[in-house]
Design an enzyme around this catalytic site. Structure first.
Site, PDB file in Angstrom:
ATOM      1  N   GLU A   1      15.038  -8.428 -70.396  1.00  0.00           N
ATOM      2  CA  GLU A   1      15.116  -7.008 -70.767  1.00  0.00           C
ATOM      3  C   GLU A   1      13.771  -6.417 -71.199  1.00  0.00           C
ATOM      4  O   GLU A   1      13.699  -5.257 -71.622  1.00  0.00           O
ATOM      5  CB  GLU A   1      16.123  -6.824 -71.906  1.00  0.00           C
ATOM      6  CG  GLU A   1      15.637  -7.199 -73.310  1.00  0.00           C
ATOM      7  CD  GLU A   1      15.622  -8.678 -73.626  1.00  0.00           C
ATOM      8  OE1 GLU A   1      15.493  -9.029 -74.812  1.00  0.00           O
ATOM      9  OE2 GLU A   1      15.744  -9.497 -72.698  1.00  0.00           O
TER      10      GLU A   1
ATOM     11  N   HIS B   1      14.482 -14.034 -71.835  1.00  0.00           N
ATOM     12  CA  HIS B   1      14.585 -12.572 -71.920  1.00  0.00           C
ATOM     13  C   HIS B   1      14.282 -11.960 -70.560  1.00  0.00           C
ATOM     14  O   HIS B   1      13.245 -12.243 -69.966  1.00  0.00           O
ATOM     15  CB  HIS B   1      13.580 -12.022 -72.936  1.00  0.00           C
ATOM     16  CG  HIS B   1      13.885 -12.372 -74.352  1.00  0.00           C
ATOM     17  ND1 HIS B   1      14.733 -11.619 -75.138  1.00  0.00           N
ATOM     18  CD2 HIS B   1      13.461 -13.404 -75.131  1.00  0.00           C
ATOM     19  CE1 HIS B   1      14.815 -12.168 -76.351  1.00  0.00           C
ATOM     20  NE2 HIS B   1      14.055 -13.245 -76.365  1.00  0.00           N
TER      21      HIS B   1
ATOM     22  N   CYS C   1      19.048 -14.054 -75.107  1.00  0.00           N
ATOM     23  CA  CYS C   1      18.461 -14.960 -76.109  1.00  0.00           C
ATOM     24  C   CYS C   1      19.422 -15.200 -77.276  1.00  0.00           C
ATOM     25  O   CYS C   1      20.380 -15.950 -77.126  1.00  0.00           O
ATOM     26  CB  CYS C   1      17.110 -14.440 -76.564  1.00  0.00           C
ATOM     27  SG  CYS C   1      16.103 -15.706 -77.389  1.00  0.00           S
TER      28      CYS C   1
END
Length: 235
Positions: A176, A174, A87
């Site tokens: 993660e 994202h 991001c």
């Protein structure tokens, strides 16, 4: 092997599953917590790779670390030190390489599908997948840096991820996320969430719906990306 540098820009945006994956594969890493005033490393060649996390700020904000981070990223690319950006991290890498980062045509928040581009570079990073559900929370978006290949897109923002030199990857979405990190963000910025979901902006209730299953599926995607990126790490 040299450690991997993980740059954190906000206490709300820890490396989460990225760090968990590195730990599980015996890859050493060092947190560079710029939000706590940790000094900027001088030379990217001190690291096997560089990971960049997200943050609530914009690369266009007048923050003292933006220019030094971008300079370090340019040096890393020149030295063939692999970079992965999540991001804000993907936006920083794009900015460092000369691409514009501006307000997105459509902000995105929540669990939103992204499409894998039909190019060879994408297949190497995402395997047989043609689409997956990523987590989104962004208001800015990047243009593609010179020489980069678009590998992810969707209906709201065409540039969801790019690769460069088949060793660096910058993502707008994202991958993660953990359940704890989703909870942290929902608690940190409840005013940014709509009461009723739209295709691009999801309510808190819908974000939390089937959370464990969604996070688990995303971990499978992230593991493929991280494994591909790790093949380029320097020793």
């Amino acid at each position: 092997m040299l450690p991997i540098a993980i740059f954190r820009f906000s206490r709300t945006e820890d490396p989460a599953y990225f760090a968990q994956w590195l730990d599980a594969h015996g890859l050493a890493w060092r947190l560079i917590a710029l939000d706590e005033g940790v000094a900027m490393p001088a030379d990217p060649r001190a690291f096997a790779g560089i990971g960049m996390m997200g943050g609530p700020m914009s690369v266009n904000d007048a923050l003292p670390w933006i220019a030094p981070v971008c300079a370090l990223l340019r040096d890393a690319v020149d030295a063939r030190v692999p970079v992965i950006g999540h991001c804000l991290g993907g936006q920083l890498l794009a900015r460092a390489l000369g691409a514009d980062v501006a307000r997105a045509a459509q902000a995105e928040i929540g669990w939103i599908d992204v499409d894998v581009a039909p190019v060879a570079d994408a297949a190497a990073w995402f395997g047989a997948r043609t689409r997956f559900t990523a987590f989104q929370w962004h208001y800015d978006a990047f243009a593609l840096p010179p020489g980069a290949t678009r590998v992810l897109s969707n209906a709201f923002n065409s540039n969801q991820a790019y690769t460069l030199d088949d060793r660096h990857i910058g993502m707008q979405c994202h991958v993660e996320m953990t359940a704890d990190l989703v909870d942290t963000w929902c608690r940190a910025a409840p005013d940014e969430l709509p009461r009723v979901s739209t295709p691009a902006l999801m309510s808190e209730a819908d974000i939390r719906d089937r959370l464990d299953a969604r996070v688990g599926a995303l971990h499978d995607v992230a593991a493929a990306i991280y494994a591909r990126w790790a093949t380029m790490l320097r020793s």
